[in-house]
Design an enzyme around this catalytic site. Structure first.
Site, mmCIF file in Angstrom:
data_model
loop_
_atom_site.group_PDB
_atom_site.id
_atom_site.type_symbol
_atom_site.label_atom_id
_atom_site.label_comp_id
_atom_site.label_asym_id
_atom_site.label_seq_id
_atom_site.Cartn_x
_atom_site.Cartn_y
_atom_site.Cartn_z
ATOM 1 N N ARG A 1 51.691 103.427 11.706
ATOM 2 C CA ARG A 1 50.703 104.348 12.270
ATOM 3 C C ARG A 1 49.318 103.719 12.125
ATOM 4 O O ARG A 1 48.885 103.431 11.003
ATOM 5 C CB ARG A 1 50.742 105.687 11.531
ATOM 6 C CG ARG A 1 49.638 106.638 11.965
ATOM 7 C CD ARG A 1 49.616 107.944 11.165
ATOM 8 N NE ARG A 1 48.481 108.745 11.634
ATOM 9 C CZ ARG A 1 47.653 109.428 10.859
ATOM 10 N NH1 ARG A 1 47.828 109.453 9.548
ATOM 11 N NH2 ARG A 1 46.651 110.091 11.376
ATOM 12 N N HIS B 1 40.719 109.161 14.760
ATOM 13 C CA HIS B 1 40.643 109.240 13.298
ATOM 14 C C HIS B 1 39.161 109.143 12.921
ATOM 15 O O HIS B 1 38.739 108.213 12.237
ATOM 16 C CB HIS B 1 41.494 108.146 12.656
ATOM 17 C CG HIS B 1 41.939 108.447 11.249
ATOM 18 N ND1 HIS B 1 43.262 108.485 10.859
ATOM 19 C CD2 HIS B 1 41.225 108.742 10.135
ATOM 20 C CE1 HIS B 1 43.342 108.766 9.557
ATOM 21 N NE2 HIS B 1 42.114 108.930 9.092
ATOM 22 N N GLU C 1 43.524 115.277 11.207
ATOM 23 C CA GLU C 1 42.814 116.229 10.350
ATOM 24 C C GLU C 1 41.557 116.818 10.986
ATOM 25 O O GLU C 1 40.437 116.589 10.499
ATOM 26 C CB GLU C 1 42.447 115.572 9.012
ATOM 27 C CG GLU C 1 43.643 115.036 8.248
ATOM 28 C CD GLU C 1 43.293 114.526 6.847
ATOM 29 O OE1 GLU C 1 42.095 114.462 6.520
ATOM 30 O OE2 GLU C 1 44.214 114.231 6.072
ATOM 31 N N ASN D 1 49.622 115.522 6.595
ATOM 32 C CA ASN D 1 49.117 114.644 5.537
ATOM 33 C C ASN D 1 49.083 115.441 4.248
ATOM 34 O O ASN D 1 48.529 116.544 4.220
ATOM 35 C CB ASN D 1 47.691 114.168 5.849
ATOM 36 C CG ASN D 1 47.635 113.228 7.045
ATOM 37 O OD1 ASN D 1 48.668 112.784 7.552
ATOM 38 N ND2 ASN D 1 46.422 112.930 7.493
ATOM 39 N N GLU E 1 50.847 110.922 6.315
ATOM 40 C CA GLU E 1 50.138 110.274 5.209
ATOM 41 C C GLU E 1 50.607 110.903 3.904
ATOM 42 O O GLU E 1 50.695 112.128 3.800
ATOM 43 C CB GLU E 1 48.610 110.499 5.264
ATOM 44 C CG GLU E 1 47.877 109.733 6.325
ATOM 45 C CD GLU E 1 46.371 110.019 6.313
ATOM 46 O OE1 GLU E 1 45.813 110.376 5.246
ATOM 47 O OE2 GLU E 1 45.760 109.897 7.384
HETATM 48 C C1 GBH Z 1 42.999 111.646 4.544
HETATM 49 O O1 GBH Z 1 42.055 112.648 4.277
HETATM 50 C C2 GBH Z 1 42.490 110.787 5.681
HETATM 51 O O2 GBH Z 1 43.209 111.003 6.874
HETATM 52 C C3 GBH Z 1 42.467 109.334 5.355
HETATM 53 O O3 GBH Z 1 41.671 108.672 6.279
HETATM 54 C C4 GBH Z 1 42.024 109.140 3.920
HETATM 55 O O4 GBH Z 1 41.841 107.791 3.619
HETATM 56 C C5 GBH Z 1 43.076 109.736 3.023
HETATM 57 O O5 GBH Z 1 43.315 111.067 3.346
HETATM 58 C C6 GBH Z 1 42.759 109.668 1.547
HETATM 59 O O6 GBH Z 1 41.667 110.490 1.221
HETATM 60 O O7 GBH Z 1 34.489 111.665 0.096
HETATM 61 O O8 GBH Z 1 34.148 112.822 -1.959
HETATM 62 O O9 GBH Z 1 33.318 113.753 0.057
HETATM 63 C C7 GBH Z 1 42.374 113.515 3.228
HETATM 64 C C8 GBH Z 1 41.356 114.594 3.048
HETATM 65 C C9 GBH Z 1 39.072 114.981 3.035
HETATM 66 C C10 GBH Z 1 39.998 113.760 1.227
HETATM 67 C C11 GBH Z 1 37.724 114.547 2.665
HETATM 68 C C12 GBH Z 1 38.608 113.322 0.803
HETATM 69 C C13 GBH Z 1 36.252 113.828 1.064
HETATM 70 C C14 GBH Z 1 35.882 113.804 -0.359
HETATM 71 N N1 GBH Z 1 40.068 114.044 2.639
HETATM 72 N N2 GBH Z 1 37.622 114.289 1.250
HETATM 73 S S1 GBH Z 1 34.346 112.964 -0.562
#
Ligand code: GBH
Length: 480
Positions: free
Chosen positions: A86, A130, A183, A310, A380
């Site tokens: 993916r 994304h 998301e 996810n 994910e």
């Molecule tokens: C996913 O988001 C994403 O699809 C992916 O790109 C990402 O790498 C992965 O999970 C792991 O996080 O940065 O401190 O403000 C998951 C949900 C929402 C988790 C936003 C982190 C931001 C926290 N994400 N959140 S911060």
């Protein structure tokens, strides 16, 4: 299955015959080459280059330099033996201004990527969005034809459908699965109300308009993809397995509000063709806002071939006072809820508790609540750890192996309980740019040295390879 599974010597979880295993990435997190071969800027370029927005001012300018090293990375996928990979297409590589002139070099890059994947025996799963919105759709340049306004305006959803049609016409003969959006919760609420993601806005109305237009964009893209003959079409949501801190009425009410904001705003229109009914003014606003046109919910609720989920961790909430002074923001994300952490368990470096059974519960809950639930793919799942290359040249990430083992077992338990889950993708193939957290969080099963860009497969990579080999052998035994 009794195979020893490498460093932790625990048995591999049993998965149904034909269950597909893969790995996932996203364009802005790995590609780099942000200004090369005609790529236009995205809102994440702008956001990451704005002081104070990301940890240490990190940007995706270079990231893993996957744009130049994709052959090496596909080699890693081939060695790993995955069924699927993916990845996401960077909209501003194909359409530097979001709409209008097409960048042939952008199309060529994904052509080569897809052809090399197929030659390696790996089926492409493409995410169209994304989070890297072309900047010209957010704030128009003098030469640009776009109106600006980003996801707050309907024109962006229409531009997305054009982009989806372009991608499907060019790549549709070779792509197995299409994911319209990754998301949308994050795009709408983290990006427009919390301001922790691009475009970094803190607006109530803007966030609600963005939520609706993202759903419309999804619906229009599904229509365009179907018209172009795309194979399987779905969307990926970050659904939360939520608990209330106590049985008290205030925490229970907070739990309901969180269920609506995090889950039902997305699952209800997509799977039931309606917005959630709730007394809270927020959701009345979302459903009745001026952005909603007749026919939108039919469009949004068109049948899907799969739902991508996810999953990383469960969340427990408690009632709390509103934080925002701005009453408009209170109608978006500031719903009088705060997270607490009662989990007396291991946490990853993201600070997230490791509770695998929450994934089984989430999947079983979806299955119980949605009669129209399509097959599910875990698009994910993974764990951030403090990974360093040891003197022996390896990365001994046993905590990640445990995390992945337990979550695959949790998926397997949901399948046993009757949930139709078809596949599972590890997040992520590579350590990469973790958005606002910059390069401080390592989710990869392959270590990336950001000075040399050297890739080092971690112990979890070798473990996953063993699991995939064993799973394929078992599938061959059981399918004549
Ligand atoms: C996913 O988001 C994403 O699809 C992916 O790109 C990402 O790498 C992965 O999970 C792991 O996080 O940065 O401190 O403000 C998951 C949900 C929402 C988790 C936003 C982190 C931001 C926290 N994400 N959140 S911060």
């Amino acid at each position: 299955m009794s195979n020893a599974s490498g460093p932790t010597a625990r048995p591999f979880p049993e998965l149904p015959a034909g269950f597909r295993l893969g790995a996932a990435t996203a364009a802005y997190q790995i590609e780099g080459a942000h200004d090369q071969d005609g790529r236009g800027p995205s809102i994440w370029d702008t956001f990451s280059h704005t002081p104070g927005r990301t940890l240490g001012g990190a940007t995706g300018d270079t990231a893993c330099d996957h744009y130049h090293r994709y052959r090496e990375d596909i080699g890693l996928l081939r060695e790993l033996g995955v069924d699927d990979y993916r990845f996401s297409i960077a909209w501003p590589r194909l359409l530097p201004e979001g709409t209008g002139p097409v960048n042939a070099k952008g199309l060529d890059f994904y052509d080569r990527l897809i052809d090399e994947l197929l030659a390696a025996g790996v089926a492409p799963t493409v995410t169209l969005y994304h989070w890297d919105l072309p900047q010209a759709l957010e704030t128009p340049s003098d030469s640009g034809s776009a109106a600006g306004g980003g996801w707050r305006v309907r024109e962006t959803a229409e531009a997305f459908a054009e982009y989806a049609a372009l991608a499907a016409e060019r790549f549709g003969d070779r792509v197995e699965r299409w994911i319209t959006l990754n998301e949308p919760y994050c795009s709408a609420f983290v990006g427009h109300a919390e301001g922790r993601h691009a475009p970094g806005a803190e607006e109530g109305r803007g966030a609600l308009a963005a939520a609706h237009h993202l759903l419309v964009a999804h619906g229009l893209a599904v229509r365009a993809l179907r018209a172009a003959g795309a194979r399987e079409i779905g969307i990926t949501l970050n659904l939360d397995r939520l608990h209330a801190a106590t049985d008290g009425p205030e925490d229970q009410a907070a739990l309901r509000r969180a269920e609506v904001l995090h889950n039902e705003v997305w699952t209800e229109p997509l799977l039931s063709g309606r917005y959630p009914a709730h007394e809270d003014e927020t959701w009345a606003g979302l459903a009745a806002g001026p952005w909603r046109l007749p026919g939108d919910l039919e469009l949004i609720g068109a049948p899907l071939d799969f739902l991508g989920v996810n999953f990383y961790r469960p969340v427990t909430v408690t009632a709390a006072p509103h934080r925002a002074a701005d009453p408009e923001l209170r109608t978006a994300v500031d719903i009088g809820v705060t997270e607490v952490d009662p989990y007396g368990t291991r946490h990853t470096t993201m600070g997230w508790p490791v509770v695998p059974e929450a994934l089984t519960e989430l999947l079983c809950g979806l299955h119980a609540r949605h009669p129209r639930l399509p097959p599910i793919w875990i698009t994910e799942n993974g764990s951030a750890e403090t990974d360093t290359v040891a003197p022996d040249g390896r990365v001994h990430d046993t905590a990640r192996i445990d995390y992945l083992t337990d979550h695959l077992a949790a998926v397997s338990a949901a399948v046993t309980a009757g949930v139709d889950v078809r596949g599972y993708y590890v997040w992520s193939l590579l350590d990469n740019f973790e958005w606002a957290r910059g390069y401080g969080q390592r989710f990869g099963i392959v270590h990336v040295d950001y000075d040399t860009l050297t890739r080092t497969p971690k112990d979890s990579y070798h473990w996953y390879r063993g699991l995939i080999t064993a799973h394929h052998a078992r599938t061959e035994e059981t399918t004549p």
